[in-house]
Motif scaffolding. Sequence first.
Motif, PDB file in Angstrom:
ATOM      1  N   ALA A  28       7.521   2.546   2.586  1.00 63.81           N
ATOM      2  CA  ALA A  28       7.510   2.709   1.124  1.00 63.81           C
ATOM      3  C   ALA A  28       6.298   3.515   0.666  1.00 63.81           C
ATOM      4  O   ALA A  28       6.393   4.320  -0.259  1.00 63.81           O
ATOM      5  CB  ALA A  28       7.526   1.337   0.449  1.00 63.81           C
ATOM      6  N   GLU A  29       5.157   3.307   1.309  1.00 68.52           N
ATOM      7  CA  GLU A  29       3.959   4.058   0.939  1.00 68.52           C
ATOM      8  C   GLU A  29       4.115   5.533   1.269  1.00 68.52           C
ATOM      9  O   GLU A  29       3.637   6.395   0.529  1.00 68.52           O
ATOM     10  CB  GLU A  29       2.730   3.466   1.640  1.00 68.52           C
ATOM     11  CG  GLU A  29       2.313   2.128   1.040  1.00 68.52           C
ATOM     12  CD  GLU A  29       1.198   1.441   1.796  1.00 68.52           C
ATOM     13  OE1 GLU A  29       0.840   1.878   2.910  1.00 68.52           O
ATOM     14  OE2 GLU A  29       0.672   0.438   1.263  1.00 68.52           O
ATOM     15  N   GLN A  30       4.810   5.839   2.371  1.00 65.33           N
ATOM     16  CA  GLN A  30       5.061   7.242   2.708  1.00 65.33           C
ATOM     17  C   GLN A  30       5.964   7.894   1.669  1.00 65.33           C
ATOM     18  O   GLN A  30       5.764   9.047   1.295  1.00 65.33           O
ATOM     19  CB  GLN A  30       5.692   7.341   4.095  1.00 65.33           C
ATOM     20  CG  GLN A  30       4.732   7.005   5.220  1.00 65.33           C
ATOM     21  CD  GLN A  30       5.411   6.848   6.565  1.00 65.33           C
ATOM     22  OE1 GLN A  30       6.631   6.887   6.663  1.00 65.33           O
ATOM     23  NE2 GLN A  30       4.622   6.645   7.609  1.00 65.33           N
ATOM     24  N   VAL A  31       6.951   7.152   1.198  1.00 63.01           N
ATOM     25  CA  VAL A  31       7.864   7.676   0.174  1.00 63.01           C
ATOM     26  C   VAL A  31       7.158   7.822  -1.166  1.00 63.01           C
ATOM     27  O   VAL A  31       7.273   8.847  -1.839  1.00 63.01           O
ATOM     28  CB  VAL A  31       9.101   6.758   0.023  1.00 63.01           C
ATOM     29  CG1 VAL A  31       9.903   7.108  -1.222  1.00 63.01           C
ATOM     30  CG2 VAL A  31       9.983   6.844   1.257  1.00 63.01           C
ATOM     31  N   ASN A  32       6.403   6.794  -1.566  1.00 62.12           N
ATOM     32  CA  ASN A  32       5.780   6.762  -2.886  1.00 62.12           C
ATOM     33  C   ASN A  32       4.454   7.507  -2.951  1.00 62.12           C
ATOM     34  O   ASN A  32       4.014   7.862  -4.035  1.00 62.12           O
ATOM     35  CB  ASN A  32       5.560   5.309  -3.328  1.00 62.12           C
ATOM     36  CG  ASN A  32       6.833   4.644  -3.788  1.00 62.12           C
ATOM     37  OD1 ASN A  32       7.163   4.652  -4.951  1.00 62.12           O
ATOM     38  ND2 ASN A  32       7.581   4.083  -2.847  1.00 62.12           N
ATOM     39  N   GLY A  33       3.817   7.685  -1.806  1.00 61.67           N
ATOM     40  CA  GLY A  33       2.511   8.339  -1.795  1.00 61.67           C
ATOM     41  C   GLY A  33       1.413   7.481  -2.388  1.00 61.67           C
ATOM     42  O   GLY A  33       0.380   7.985  -2.815  1.00 61.67           O
ATOM     43  N   GLU A  34       1.625   6.183  -2.423  1.00 62.82           N
ATOM     44  CA  GLU A  34       0.625   5.263  -2.963  1.00 62.82           C
ATOM     45  C   GLU A  34       0.856   3.860  -2.418  1.00 62.82           C
ATOM     46  O   GLU A  34       1.901   3.575  -1.834  1.00 62.82           O
ATOM     47  CB  GLU A  34       0.681   5.231  -4.493  1.00 62.82           C
ATOM     48  CG  GLU A  34       2.008   4.784  -5.040  1.00 62.82           C
ATOM     49  CD  GLU A  34       2.096   4.865  -6.557  1.00 62.82           C
ATOM     50  OE1 GLU A  34       2.868   4.078  -7.131  1.00 62.82           O
ATOM     51  OE2 GLU A  34       1.403   5.697  -7.155  1.00 62.82           O
ATOM     52  N   ILE A  35      -0.142   3.014  -2.609  1.00 66.99           N
ATOM     53  CA  ILE A  35      -0.058   1.628  -2.137  1.00 66.99           C
ATOM     54  C   ILE A  35       0.968   0.869  -2.975  1.00 66.99           C
ATOM     55  O   ILE A  35       1.031   1.027  -4.191  1.00 66.99           O
ATOM     56  CB  ILE A  35      -1.442   0.948  -2.232  1.00 66.99           C
ATOM     57  CG1 ILE A  35      -2.395   1.606  -1.233  1.00 66.99           C
ATOM     58  CG2 ILE A  35      -1.355  -0.544  -1.968  1.00 66.99           C
ATOM     59  CD1 ILE A  35      -3.830   1.201  -1.383  1.00 66.99           C
ATOM     60  N   ILE A  36       1.759   0.034  -2.317  1.00 74.12           N
ATOM     61  CA  ILE A  36       2.770  -0.780  -3.005  1.00 74.12           C
ATOM     62  C   ILE A  36       2.133  -2.137  -3.301  1.00 74.12           C
ATOM     63  O   ILE A  36       2.216  -3.076  -2.505  1.00 74.12           O
ATOM     64  CB  ILE A  36       4.030  -0.940  -2.133  1.00 74.12           C
ATOM     65  CG1 ILE A  36       4.504   0.413  -1.601  1.00 74.12           C
ATOM     66  CG2 ILE A  36       5.141  -1.643  -2.916  1.00 74.12           C
ATOM     67  CD1 ILE A  36       4.830   1.443  -2.655  1.00 74.12           C
ATOM     68  N   ASN A  37       1.471  -2.234  -4.456  1.00 72.36           N
ATOM     69  CA  ASN A  37       0.678  -3.423  -4.777  1.00 72.36           C
ATOM     70  C   ASN A  37       1.451  -4.741  -4.744  1.00 72.36           C
ATOM     71  O   ASN A  37       0.954  -5.717  -4.177  1.00 72.36           O
ATOM     72  CB  ASN A  37      -0.020  -3.251  -6.131  1.00 72.36           C
ATOM     73  CG  ASN A  37      -1.191  -2.294  -6.036  1.00 72.36           C
ATOM     74  OD1 ASN A  37      -1.908  -2.275  -5.046  1.00 72.36           O
ATOM     75  ND2 ASN A  37      -1.384  -1.493  -7.061  1.00 72.36           N
ATOM     76  N   PRO A  38       2.649  -4.841  -5.337  1.00 68.70           N
ATOM     77  CA  PRO A  38       3.340  -6.139  -5.298  1.00 68.70           C
ATOM     78  C   PRO A  38       3.557  -6.645  -3.874  1.00 68.70           C
ATOM     79  O   PRO A  38       3.402  -7.838  -3.596  1.00 68.70           O
ATOM     80  CB  PRO A  38       4.676  -5.863  -5.993  1.00 68.70           C
ATOM     81  CG  PRO A  38       4.412  -4.692  -6.875  1.00 68.70           C
ATOM     82  CD  PRO A  38       3.408  -3.853  -6.132  1.00 68.70           C
ATOM     83  N   ALA A  39       3.896  -5.735  -2.958  1.00 66.15           N
ATOM     84  CA  ALA A  39       4.119  -6.131  -1.568  1.00 66.15           C
ATOM     85  C   ALA A  39       2.807  -6.568  -0.915  1.00 66.15           C
ATOM     86  O   ALA A  39       2.770  -7.555  -0.176  1.00 66.15           O
ATOM     87  CB  ALA A  39       4.739  -4.972  -0.790  1.00 66.15           C
TER      88      ALA A  39
END
Length: 200
Positions: A28-39
């Motif tokens: 998900a971080e590779q797709v979003n380009g950012e940290i996935i905080n809720p996860a």
Amino acid sequence: MELGGDAEKQLGLVCDEWNRAEKAIKLAEQVNGEIINPAIYELRYAGRRIVEAIQRLPDGEDPEAIALLRDAYFDCSRARHDAIDAATSKIAADLAIAVDKLGPEAVLEGFPSFSKLKSRLDVTRRLISISREDRENRARIYETLENDHLTEIVEGYNEFTASEPILRRYALRRRRGLLIERAMWLAAIIVGVWATWAFS
């Protein structure tokens, strides 16, 4: 510290689910380009529960420790679900923006696999919506998403983003073609009006 029985089994399940959550978060971080905080927050909660459970297990089995490990397992599952949600939401948003900005014809011409990717993504998003209502089967639904859809969607999305320069060229060429077509229609109308006026 020696673990045995239910504690060892439950800790093994937590470790497996933690690893799966980390894999989904990285994707998900590779797709979003950012940290996935809720996860990440869910993994933090899981980590805290694991520590509390281990503190309770120096002398053998403890029902409260087992309960904490079960909670940690569910925290890891929620982290995995949050990561999958974040990745598919980002992909859906990017595809919608591309169609809106470039036009569906340019997108299909520049990326012929778009329909297949969009169809698979729509199925995935529909399953995620179903999982919100069907809590008892949520884990199984997300298992299906990961095993049958997620990798292909992310691979398709990566191919789509890699073809962005081609898509932009198709869109620009199409816009130029439309401008030329409109200019020709306008010229034909002007000539028609002039001819009508000149010969009347």
